[in-house]
Scaffold this motif. Structure first.
Motif, PDB file in Angstrom:
ATOM      1  N   LEU A  51      -1.029  11.031   3.070  1.00  0.00           N
ATOM      2  CA  LEU A  51      -2.340  11.163   2.435  1.00  0.00           C
ATOM      3  C   LEU A  51      -2.420  12.378   1.524  1.00  0.00           C
ATOM      4  O   LEU A  51      -3.353  12.516   0.754  1.00  0.00           O
ATOM      5  N   ALA A  72       4.078   5.860   5.765  1.00  0.00           N
ATOM      6  CA  ALA A  72       2.723   5.694   6.294  1.00  0.00           C
ATOM      7  C   ALA A  72       2.613   4.434   7.135  1.00  0.00           C
ATOM      8  O   ALA A  72       1.827   4.385   8.082  1.00  0.00           O
ATOM      9  N   GLU A  73       3.398   3.416   6.816  1.00  0.00           N
ATOM     10  CA  GLU A  73       3.255   2.155   7.536  1.00  0.00           C
ATOM     11  C   GLU A  73       3.895   2.183   8.926  1.00  0.00           C
ATOM     12  O   GLU A  73       3.750   1.235   9.690  1.00  0.00           O
ATOM     13  N   ALA A  83     -13.330   7.186  11.856  1.00  0.00           N
ATOM     14  CA  ALA A  83     -13.089   5.947  11.106  1.00  0.00           C
ATOM     15  C   ALA A  83     -13.761   4.734  11.743  1.00  0.00           C
ATOM     16  O   ALA A  83     -13.168   3.675  11.876  1.00  0.00           O
ATOM     17  N   TRP A  97     -10.458  -3.323  12.814  1.00  0.00           N
ATOM     18  CA  TRP A  97      -9.241  -2.529  12.647  1.00  0.00           C
ATOM     19  C   TRP A  97      -8.018  -3.300  13.125  1.00  0.00           C
ATOM     20  O   TRP A  97      -6.931  -3.170  12.567  1.00  0.00           O
TER      21      TRP A  97
ATOM     22  N   SER B  75     -12.485   6.112   7.266  1.00  0.00           N
ATOM     23  CA  SER B  75     -11.879   4.779   7.196  1.00  0.00           C
ATOM     24  C   SER B  75     -10.940   4.643   5.996  1.00  0.00           C
ATOM     25  O   SER B  75      -9.944   3.932   6.054  1.00  0.00           O
ATOM     26  N   ASP B  77      -8.864   6.735   4.749  1.00  0.00           N
ATOM     27  CA  ASP B  77      -7.506   7.204   5.062  1.00  0.00           C
ATOM     28  C   ASP B  77      -6.683   6.084   5.683  1.00  0.00           C
ATOM     29  O   ASP B  77      -5.537   5.855   5.301  1.00  0.00           O
ATOM     30  N   ILE B  78      -7.284   5.413   6.666  1.00  0.00           N
ATOM     31  CA  ILE B  78      -6.546   4.371   7.383  1.00  0.00           C
ATOM     32  C   ILE B  78      -6.241   3.203   6.440  1.00  0.00           C
ATOM     33  O   ILE B  78      -5.153   2.634   6.476  1.00  0.00           O
ATOM     34  N   MET B  79      -7.216   2.862   5.595  1.00  0.00           N
ATOM     35  CA  MET B  79      -6.988   1.758   4.662  1.00  0.00           C
ATOM     36  C   MET B  79      -5.846   2.065   3.714  1.00  0.00           C
ATOM     37  O   MET B  79      -5.062   1.195   3.344  1.00  0.00           O
ATOM     38  N   LEU B  80      -5.759   3.347   3.302  1.00  0.00           N
ATOM     39  CA  LEU B  80      -4.689   3.748   2.376  1.00  0.00           C
ATOM     40  C   LEU B  80      -3.315   3.629   3.017  1.00  0.00           C
ATOM     41  O   LEU B  80      -2.310   3.507   2.329  1.00  0.00           O
ATOM     42  N   MET B  81      -3.263   3.677   4.361  1.00  0.00           N
ATOM     43  CA  MET B  81      -1.962   3.695   5.041  1.00  0.00           C
ATOM     44  C   MET B  81      -1.455   2.304   5.375  1.00  0.00           C
ATOM     45  O   MET B  81      -0.392   2.175   5.980  1.00  0.00           O
ATOM     46  N   GLN B  82      -2.216   1.262   5.038  1.00  0.00           N
ATOM     47  CA  GLN B  82      -1.822  -0.077   5.494  1.00  0.00           C
ATOM     48  C   GLN B  82      -0.864  -0.782   4.554  1.00  0.00           C
ATOM     49  O   GLN B  82      -0.682  -0.398   3.409  1.00  0.00           O
TER      50      GLN B  82
END
Lengths: 215, 218
Positions: A51, A72-73, A83, A97, B75, B77-82
Motif C-alpha cells: 500500500l 499483496a495477494e 474495514a 469480504w 476498506s 486498502d483491502i480492495m487494493l490488495m485483491q
C-alpha cells in the motif's frame, strides 16, 4: 514459502521513515515488530502489504508455484481501521469480504471458514445480525479479525491486532493464531504488548539517526 | 457481484444517498417557475435545459463520498490488495452509484417535467437522454472523487474539477432533447454522440480513477 526482506527503507513525502530493516521468515514463524510511537511500524506493514511504495531494498515472497502473484495477494492486512461498514450487519459485512477476497486457486477448502464459524471462533455469535455500528470497540476489533478466517492468505500482516481487546479475547486470539502458525502460516505483527505467539522473532525498530546537515 | 449489491444496500440504508439527490432535483426544478414567472410557453421552452441542469447538479451531490467512505473505514486498502483488478472494482462502484442515485433522477424526470409544462414527447426525450447521459457524469465524477479522496473537504472541489468535463455531456444531452421536439434539427446525431461520450468515459473514467487512487495511497 519463504519471506525475505532486505534493507528496506520507506519514504513518506521527502521524509525517510526507517532504513535498513531486514528479516527472514519461513512457515510456522511469526515476527513481532516493536518500538516507540512514530518509528514506522505501521508504515512498514503498509509497505509490506503493497500500500506504500518501498523506497529501497527488496521484499520477496518466494513460493513453489510457478505463477508469481503480487506480494499483496499472499497477505491479509488488518490495519488500525476495521474495514467494516457501520450500517451493515456483521454477517453482511463478513459475507461481502468473503466473496471479495475469494481467490480462484485456493486449493484447500478446510482453511476457509464460513462467517458464522469465524465469528463463533471469536466468541461473538450473538452479534451476527446486529449492525456493525452497534458494537463496542473491542467487539468491532474482534469482528475485523474474523476477516482473517473467511478467506485464506498464507501471510498475516497485523497492525496492533489486540488493541481494545480484553484479556480473555486476546488470549483466545493468541491461541487461534498459534494453531494457524502450526499449520504453516506466517504472521507479522506490530505491537506494544506481548501477543503470546509461538516461534516469535523480534524486530526492534529504532528511530533513524538524525541527519544534522538538514538543520 | 457482491460489491454491487453491498453498495446498493448501503445507499438505501444510510438514509439515502439516493433520496437526497432526488430531493435536491425536485427543489431545483420546483423553484424555477417561481423565478422565471408564470409564462407557460417560456417554461415549456426552457424545460429540457432546466431538467438537465438540475439532474447534473444532483448527480454531483453525492459523488465525493464514492471513495472517501471506503477510505475512511479502511476498506479501500483491502480492495487494493485483491486479485480483482482495481479498475473493475472502481467500475462496479460507479455502476452501483449510478443505479442508486442516477436512476432515481431519471425516474423522477417525467414528474418534474410536468412542473415545467412540458408535453409528453419532450418529457420522453429528456428522460431518454438523461438515461443515456447521466452514467457519463458518474464516470467522470469518479475521477474527481478519486483525485480528492485524501482531502477532508473535497466535496466542492470534486464538483469544480469535473464540471468542465461534464459540459459536453450537457451540450449534447440538451441538444438531443431539443432536437426531438423542434422540427428541423435531427434527433439521432446528438443522441448518438451522447451515447459515444458515455461509453468513452465508461472506459476512461475507471482507468483514471484507479490510477489516481493507487497514486494517493498514503
Amino acid at each position: 514459502m519463504r519471506i525475505f526482506a532486505q534493507n528496506l527503507s520507506v519514504k513518506r513525502g521527502e521524509e525517510l521513515i526507517f532504513t535498513d530493516v531486514s528479516f527472514e521468515l519461513s512457515p510456522t514463524e511469526s515476527l513481532t515488530i516493536s518500538g516507540p510511537n512514530g518509528v514506522g511500524k505501521s508504515t512498514l506493514l503498509r509497505a509490506l502489504a503493497g500500500l506504500l511504495p518501498i523506497d529501497s531494498g527488496t521484499f520477496e515472497i518466494k513460493t513453489d508455484s510457478k505463477e508469481a502473484k503480487p506480494n499483496a495477494e499472499y497477505c491479509h492486512y488488518i490495519g488500525h481501521k476495521n474495514a467494516m461498514k457501520a450500517e451493515l450487519t456483521v454477517l453482511e459485512n463478513l459475507n461481502f469480504w468473503q466473496r471479495t477476497m475469494a481467490q480462484e486457486d485456493t486449493v484447500d477448502d478446510d482453511l476457509i471458514m464460513s462467517p458464522e464459524a469465524a465469528v463463533e471462533l471469536l466468541g461473538l455469535s450473538h452479534t451476527l445480525d446486529l449492525p456493525f455500528g452497534f458494537l463496542s470497540q473491542g467487539q468491532r476489533r474482534r469482528i475485523a479479525l474474523a476477516k482473517l478466517f473467511v478467506s485464506h492468505r498464507p501471510v498475516w500482516l497485523l497492525d496492533e491486532p489486540t488493541a481494545a481487546l480484553d484479556k480473555a479475547s486476546s488470549d483466545n486470539f493468541a491461541n487461534i493464531t498459534n494453531s494457524y502458525l502450526e499449520k504453516g502460516g506466517i504472521v507479522i505483527a506490530a505491537t506494544h504488548v506481548p501477543l503470546g505467539f509461538k516461534e516469535v522473532k523480534q524486530l526492534e525498530m529504532t528511530p533513524p539517526p538524525l541527519n544534522e546537515d538538514i538543520y | 457481484m457482491s460489491l454491487f449489491w453491498r453498495d446498493i444496500k448501503l445507499a438505501m440504508r444510510s438514509g439515502g444517498g439516493a433520496l437526497l439527490g432526488v430531493l435536491f432535483f425536485l427543489a431545483v426544478i420546483a423553484v424555477v417557475p417561481f423565478a422565471v414567472g408564470p409564462d407557460l410557453n417560456f417554461l415549456q421552452r426552457i424545460g429540457p435545459a432546466m431538467l438537465w441542469i438540475g439532474a447534473l447538479l444532483s448527480t454531483l451531490l453525492g459523488l465525493d463520498r464514492l471513495f472517501q467512505a471506503e477510505r475512511d473505514d479502511g476498506s479501500l486498502d483491502i480492495m487494493l490488495m485483491q486479485e480483482t483488478p482495481f479498475i473493475l472494482t472502481v467500475f462496479i462502484k460507479c455502476v452501483a452509484h449510478w443505479v442508486a442515485t442516477g436512476l432515481p433522477l431519471v425516474l423522477a424526470t417525467p414528474l418534474l417535467g410536468l412542473l415545467m409544462n412540458m408535453d409528453l414527447l419532450s418529457i420522453g426525450a429528456v428522460s431518454v437522454t438523461l438515461l443515456v447521459g447521466s452514467p457519463a457524469i458518474t464516470f467522470i465524477g469518479a475521477v474527481g472523487a478519486a483525485v480528492a479522496v485524501t482531502l477532508p473537504r473535497g466535496g466542492l472541489l470534486v464538483s469544480i474539477l469535473i464540471l468542465p468535463l461534464a459540459i459536453p455531456v450537457l451540450i449534447f444531452g440538451v441538444s438531443a432533447a431539443y432536437a426531438a421536439v423542434e422540427e428541423p434539427a435531427p434527433f439521432l446525431p446528438p443522441f448518438l454522440i451522447l451515447c459515444a461520450i458515455t461509453m468513452f468515459f465508461a472506459v476512461i473514467g475507471p482507468l483514471a480513477a484507479a490510477a489516481a487512487i493507487r497514486a494517493s495511497t498514503d
